[in-house]
Design an enzyme around this catalytic site. Sequence first.
Site, PDB file in Angstrom:
ATOM      1  N   ASP A 186       0.799  -1.230   0.000  1.00  0.00           N
ATOM      2  CA  ASP A 186       0.000   0.000   0.000  1.00  0.00           C
ATOM      3  C   ASP A 186       0.839   1.292   0.000  1.00  0.00           C
ATOM      4  OD1 ASP A 186      -1.364  -2.299   1.074  1.00  0.00           O
ATOM      5  OD2 ASP A 186      -3.026  -1.005   1.670  1.00  0.00           O
ATOM      6  N   ASN A 236     -10.291  -1.719  -0.439  1.00  0.00           N
ATOM      7  CA  ASN A 236     -11.501  -1.030   0.008  1.00  0.00           C
ATOM      8  C   ASN A 236     -11.447   0.489  -0.183  1.00  0.00           C
ATOM      9  OD1 ASN A 236      -9.475  -1.607   2.133  1.00  0.00           O
ATOM     10  ND2 ASN A 236     -10.756  -0.309   3.409  1.00  0.00           N
ATOM     11  N   HIS A 237     -10.235   1.094  -0.150  1.00  0.00           N
ATOM     12  CA  HIS A 237     -10.150   2.565  -0.265  1.00  0.00           C
ATOM     13  C   HIS A 237     -10.189   3.068  -1.710  1.00  0.00           C
ATOM     14  CE1 HIS A 237      -9.867   3.781   3.855  1.00  0.00           C
ATOM     15  NE2 HIS A 237      -8.921   2.893   4.098  1.00  0.00           N
ATOM     16  N   HIS A 240      -6.167  -8.585  -0.330  1.00  0.00           N
ATOM     17  CA  HIS A 240      -6.306  -7.376   0.483  1.00  0.00           C
ATOM     18  C   HIS A 240      -7.274  -7.662   1.625  1.00  0.00           C
ATOM     19  CE1 HIS A 240      -5.750  -3.025   0.804  1.00  0.00           C
ATOM     20  NE2 HIS A 240      -7.016  -2.968   1.174  1.00  0.00           N
TER      21      HIS A 240
HETATM   22 FE   LIG Z   1      -4.204   0.412   2.629  1.00  0.00          FE
HETATM   23 FE   LIG Z   2      -7.360  -1.413   2.586  1.00  0.00          FE
END
Ligand SMILES: [Fe+2]
Ligand SMILES: [Fe+2]
Length: 264
Positions: free
Chosen positions: A9, A68-69, A155
């Site tokens: 990330d 998710n982001h 993830h």
């Molecule tokens: Fe992240």
């Molecule tokens: Fe995430």
Amino acid sequence: MIRLLFIGDIMGSAGRKAVAGSLESLVDTERVDFVVANVENAAGGFGITAGVLEELERYQVDVFTTGNHVWDKKEGVPLLDAHPALLRPANYPDGNPGRGWCVEETAAGVPVAVVNLQGQAMMPPINNAFHTADAVLEEIREQRPDVRIILVDMHAEATSEKQGMGFFLDGRVTAVLGTHTHVPTADERILPNGTAFQTDVGMTGPYESVIGMKPKKVLERFLYNTPRPFEPAKRDLQLRGALIDADESTGTATAIRRVKVEVG
Ligand SMILES: [Fe+2]
Ligand SMILES: [Fe+2]
């Protein structure tokens, strides 16, 4: 032998700075053939933008995964349909923009499939990642029978769910690498049937932080139990990821190493 670099990330401008300051020399010294990076937090810690993606493309990233982001920046969502090498987790329900897997080639012409999945435990509702993984591997077999190298970004929050996916796909993919927690785990290994695995490769970004955010702001939430704005941190920049060696004729992994580059 093919060598793949998977970067965890990328967190905000500090994360992009860590990539800018380390990736080119890392690719050169380690003779990396293919680079995948998770970019769900690349724009200010939340989502992506066209500008951010363009910047990261200049640093030789071949495929971008997310999580998710990825939905956080409105302007980033249309990119999921427009950009063939930008993925979102495959197990979001049908009807959403984007795709959950793609195939790109190394400079030498070796096709590499990248699959993006997201866990169910302690995460927003989503389809079963395990059933989706089966379906995606079937799609790859049908549409790209030439592909041997398959890299999976799992993830997820729960370590057990990520390790479960490792064993579920062991021998069927080249590597299963965890993202999302922003904390690297020291359990990189080759599973019994030849799949490289690490529960979480960690964040690429500012380590003087609580998972990428300024500690003071995060502590306010813990102390007062009310919503407080987060602010991305800036100090102690590190690139974190994993290097995976594989036999391109079989897709079997032969080695996995944790990567930590301290940029400043
Ligand atoms: Fe992240
Ligand atoms: Fe995430």
